[in-house]
Design a protein around this motif. Structure first.
Motif, mmCIF file in Angstrom:
data_model
loop_
_atom_site.group_PDB
_atom_site.id
_atom_site.type_symbol
_atom_site.label_atom_id
_atom_site.label_comp_id
_atom_site.label_asym_id
_atom_site.label_seq_id
_atom_site.Cartn_x
_atom_site.Cartn_y
_atom_site.Cartn_z
ATOM 1 N N THR A 101 -38.077 13.526 -1.852
ATOM 2 C CA THR A 101 -37.362 12.886 -2.948
ATOM 3 C C THR A 101 -36.739 11.552 -2.535
ATOM 4 N N CYS A 102 -36.390 10.775 -3.553
ATOM 5 C CA CYS A 102 -35.686 9.509 -3.355
ATOM 6 C C CYS A 102 -34.509 9.481 -4.308
ATOM 7 N N CYS A 103 -33.396 8.891 -3.882
ATOM 8 C CA CYS A 103 -32.238 8.793 -4.774
ATOM 9 C C CYS A 103 -31.560 7.436 -4.649
ATOM 10 N N VAL A 104 -32.297 6.420 -4.206
ATOM 11 C CA VAL A 104 -31.682 5.106 -4.011
ATOM 12 C C VAL A 104 -31.182 4.532 -5.333
ATOM 13 N N THR A 105 -31.821 4.938 -6.443
ATOM 14 C CA THR A 105 -31.344 4.584 -7.778
ATOM 15 C C THR A 105 -31.303 5.853 -8.617
ATOM 16 N N GLY A 106 -30.590 5.797 -9.738
ATOM 17 C CA GLY A 106 -30.582 6.931 -10.642
ATOM 18 C C GLY A 106 -31.958 7.219 -11.192
ATOM 19 N N ASP A 138 -24.118 15.181 -2.252
ATOM 20 C CA ASP A 138 -23.516 16.116 -3.198
ATOM 21 C C ASP A 138 -23.241 15.375 -4.496
ATOM 22 N N SER A 139 -24.308 14.990 -5.202
ATOM 23 C CA SER A 139 -24.163 14.178 -6.404
ATOM 24 C C SER A 139 -24.322 14.983 -7.683
ATOM 25 N N GLY A 140 -24.700 16.243 -7.568
ATOM 26 C CA GLY A 140 -24.927 17.066 -8.750
ATOM 27 C C GLY A 140 -26.244 16.792 -9.431
ATOM 28 N N GLU A 141 -27.107 15.953 -8.830
ATOM 29 C CA GLU A 141 -28.380 15.603 -9.462
ATOM 30 C C GLU A 141 -29.508 16.549 -9.074
ATOM 31 N N LEU A 142 -29.330 17.333 -8.020
ATOM 32 C CA LEU A 142 -30.360 18.278 -7.622
ATOM 33 C C LEU A 142 -30.309 19.478 -8.556
ATOM 34 N N PRO A 143 -31.436 19.861 -9.138
ATOM 35 C CA PRO A 143 -31.418 21.007 -10.049
ATOM 36 C C PRO A 143 -31.069 22.287 -9.309
ATOM 37 N N ILE A 224 -26.637 3.784 -1.593
ATOM 38 C CA ILE A 224 -26.311 5.185 -1.347
ATOM 39 C C ILE A 224 -26.826 5.668 0.013
ATOM 40 N N VAL A 225 -27.664 4.870 0.681
ATOM 41 C CA VAL A 225 -28.350 5.324 1.898
ATOM 42 C C VAL A 225 -27.396 5.784 3.003
ATOM 43 N N PRO A 226 -26.256 5.097 3.265
ATOM 44 C CA PRO A 226 -25.369 5.606 4.326
ATOM 45 C C PRO A 226 -24.847 7.017 4.080
ATOM 46 N N ARG A 227 -24.879 7.474 2.852
ATOM 47 C CA ARG A 227 -24.504 8.858 2.587
ATOM 48 C C ARG A 227 -25.651 9.817 2.889
ATOM 49 N N THR A 228 -26.879 9.351 2.737
ATOM 50 C CA THR A 228 -28.021 10.239 2.939
ATOM 51 C C THR A 228 -28.539 10.209 4.369
ATOM 52 N N ARG A 229 -28.380 9.079 5.050
ATOM 53 C CA ARG A 229 -28.882 8.927 6.417
ATOM 54 C C ARG A 229 -27.830 8.192 7.251
ATOM 55 N N ARG A 406 -24.988 3.092 -9.141
ATOM 56 C CA ARG A 406 -25.414 4.316 -8.458
ATOM 57 C C ARG A 406 -24.191 5.155 -8.159
ATOM 58 N N GLN A 407 -24.154 6.349 -8.732
ATOM 59 C CA GLN A 407 -23.029 7.250 -8.494
ATOM 60 C C GLN A 407 -22.830 7.450 -6.994
ATOM 61 N N GLY A 408 -21.578 7.338 -6.556
ATOM 62 C CA GLY A 408 -21.265 7.532 -5.153
ATOM 63 C C GLY A 408 -21.178 6.253 -4.354
#
Length: 548
Positions: A101-106, A138-143, A224-229, A406-408
């Motif tokens: 998955t990717c989450c760099v944008t909504g 922890d953005s609440g976007e994962l189903p 958002i990348v510093p939160r993911t990696r 982007r949330q976060g």
């Protein structure tokens, strides 16, 4: 030891590992598992009490996002092939689906969720593994995790965790860095991660990606990348060279050296002000070694920043003809005020200085970039400064990104957003300018020789009639393809011999990354081959060429 109250014990038969799936069904036994929703843990869905877990024979890996994501998806693909699984397309209802998955944008996060839903719809019994960046925040976007679903919450450990899933070893799974913690937080987990497996080929791709760096702690306001990696790591030089040799042996002639923040190769932070040793350019040292790999015809670099372009790196680019004269230098804005709000590490003037240095040392290098339009607080004057800088550089390609919060991220909390209608108008203005600059960049090479790495090929069959040296061009080339000078001309044909002839059209990338189209070639041109061509004409989106 007592288990926390938010866990509950389950005696359900959970989704089997791949090794278990190959066992006789009678040999499988129920195992006690912990199911719950504790923040920060590896989460795994399971089969219900009445569910029969299917055997796993086929798999599909789908990737969204950047080159790093594509590299990691390829790692997963090769790993599953080594375990004996057979790859199929998603429409082939695979037993195991890995979604990178990717989450760099909504929008990217939404596409990731759509892909998960599609995979579940095609084969409700499939085991779905969710990896990449989306599960890491922890953005609440994962189903919600349903039956037979696994979320890998730490991208750094994706390969090790996928192996653990296959081998049914939960020990490394309950682990996640505090990726939402700011830099310096004592809760931040800096435990070294297991080195991921290397790749030996990129099936179906002419160019291979080679990830040499991971992680970013730059905290740009929109990213958002510093939160993911959040953890930085670099692949040792010897491992990079060994992987490059394997990719060349598999037939790849071009390698794209990739990283989340490639300029921080060999560093423990992306913040240059905190670098203790600036006398050594570790990226340049790596590229000097990589350029000497036998059979490696092309090296291309993924995104860099102006501060990454040192004299040592420029020396390296000039010294090795197999390092392409193409650099992707991220800009984001031409306004110093907006760059500061974005928390970028350069000014517009510094960007122009780097470009001037590159142009003075390389022969007409291709400079490509990314620009965010409509960042909070961007005035007409700020946008005009971006337009002026884009014109001054003369980019060969510009990726235009209309800003979306982007949330976060810090930018999502800024109080001066730009009207969407203004963002659309500015984006259209910049895209028109970018198209004109791209065409102007290609124009200077028309009539010259270039080398093209063939990426795709099509064929067409046409009727060809001969009679005493005359031919009917409308039949030979099709009504819309013969030269204007003989359009709608009728020839008297006598003693004709009908013949079907196949011609081939191939397209690929030149050294400077623009597309060249080779039309109506009489013989096939293998995908992945490099051909020397004469550039003949400049079209709105590409150049046309003929093989020299």
């Amino acid at each position: 030891m007592d288990k926390p109250k938010f866990f509950e014990k389950s005696r359900d038969v959970i989704t089997p590992s791949l090794s278990e799936a190959l066992m006789p069904r009678s040999a499988r036994i129920p195992r006690e598992v912990l199911v719950g929703s504790i923040h920060g843990l590896f989460l795994r869905g399971g089969c219900g009490p009445s569910t029969i877990c299917p055997p796993v024979e086929t798999f599909c890996v789908n990737s969204l996002g950047c080159k790093v994501n594509q590299y990691e998806a390829n790692q997963a693909r090769q790993q599953l092939e080594r375990l004996g699984l057979r790859p199929v397309g998603l429409d082939g209802a695979p037993d195991l689906v890995v979604v990178q998955t990717c989450c760099v944008t909504g929008t990217a996060a939404a596409k990731s969720r759509q892909l998960l839903r599609r995979a579940r719809r095609i084969n409700p019994a499939a085991h779905i593994v969710i990896t990449g960046c989306l599960p890491a925040i922890d953005s609440g976007e994962l189903p919600p995790l349903g039956a037979n679903m696994t979320a890998i919450t730490d991208p750094d450990r994706a390969t090790a965790t996928l192996s653990a899933i296959v081998q049914s070893d939960p020990s490394p799974l309950v682990h996640r860095p505090s990726s939402i913690a700011p830099a310096g937080d004592s809760r931040f987990n800096t435990e070294p991660t297991q080195a991921p497996a290397t790749t030996s080929r990129f099936a179906g791709h002419t160019r291979a990606f080679l990830k040499v760096q991971d992680g970013c702690d730059g905290w740009c306001a929109y990213c958002i990348v510093p939160r993911t990696r959040p953890r930085l790591s670099s692949k040792p030089v010897d491992e990079v060279l060994a992987e490059a040799r394997a990719l060349v042996a598999a037939g790849h002639k071009e390698i794209v050296v990739s990283g989340v923040f490639l300029g921080a190769y060999g560093r423990d932070t992306v913040k240059r002000c905190n670098w203790t040793d600036r006398s050594t350019d570790r990226l340049a040292e790596l590229l000097n070694r990589l350029a000497e790999v036998d059979g490696l015809a092309r090296i291309r670099l993924s995104s860099l920043e102006p501060g990454d372009i040192t004299e040592s790196l420029a020396d390296c680019l000039c010294s090795h003809p197999n390092i392409m004269p193409h650099l992707h230098l991220s800009l984001q804005s031409g306004s110093d005020r907006i760059l500061k709000r974005m928390r970028r590490q350069y000014t517009g003037g510094q960007y122009l200085d780097v470009v001037a240095m590159l142009k003075s040392r390389l022969d007409r290098p291709a400079i490509t970039t990314d620009i965010i339009v409509g960042f909070p607080g961007e005035t007409d004057e700020d946008f005009d400064q971006t337009i002026s800088l884009v014109q001054a550089v003369g980019f060969s390609r510009v990726h235009v990104f209309p800003f979306s919060p982007r949330q976060g991220t810090a930018a999502a909390q800024m109080s001066d957003p730009i009207d969407p209608a203004i963002i659309r108008h500015r984006s259209q203005t910049l895209r028109r300018l970018a198209a004109d600059l791209a065409q102007a960049f290609r124009e200077q090479f028309i009539g010259e020789t270039a080398e093209v790495l063939i990426e795709s090929q099509t064929s067409r069959v046409a009727a060809f009639r001969e009679a005493k040296g005359w031919f009917d061009p409308a039949l030979a080339f099709g009504k819309d393809r013969h030269p204007d000078a003989i359009r709608n001309t009728t020839y008297e044909i006598r003693n004709t011999n009908d013949e079907r002839r196949t011609t081939y059209t191939a397209s690929g990338r030149t050294q400077r990354y623009f597309t060249a189209l080779i039309e109506d070639h009489p013989t096939p041109i293998p995908k992945g081959a490099i051909r020397k061509v004469q550039l003949t004409a400049n079209r709105p989106t590409h150049a046309t060429a003929r093989i020299s």
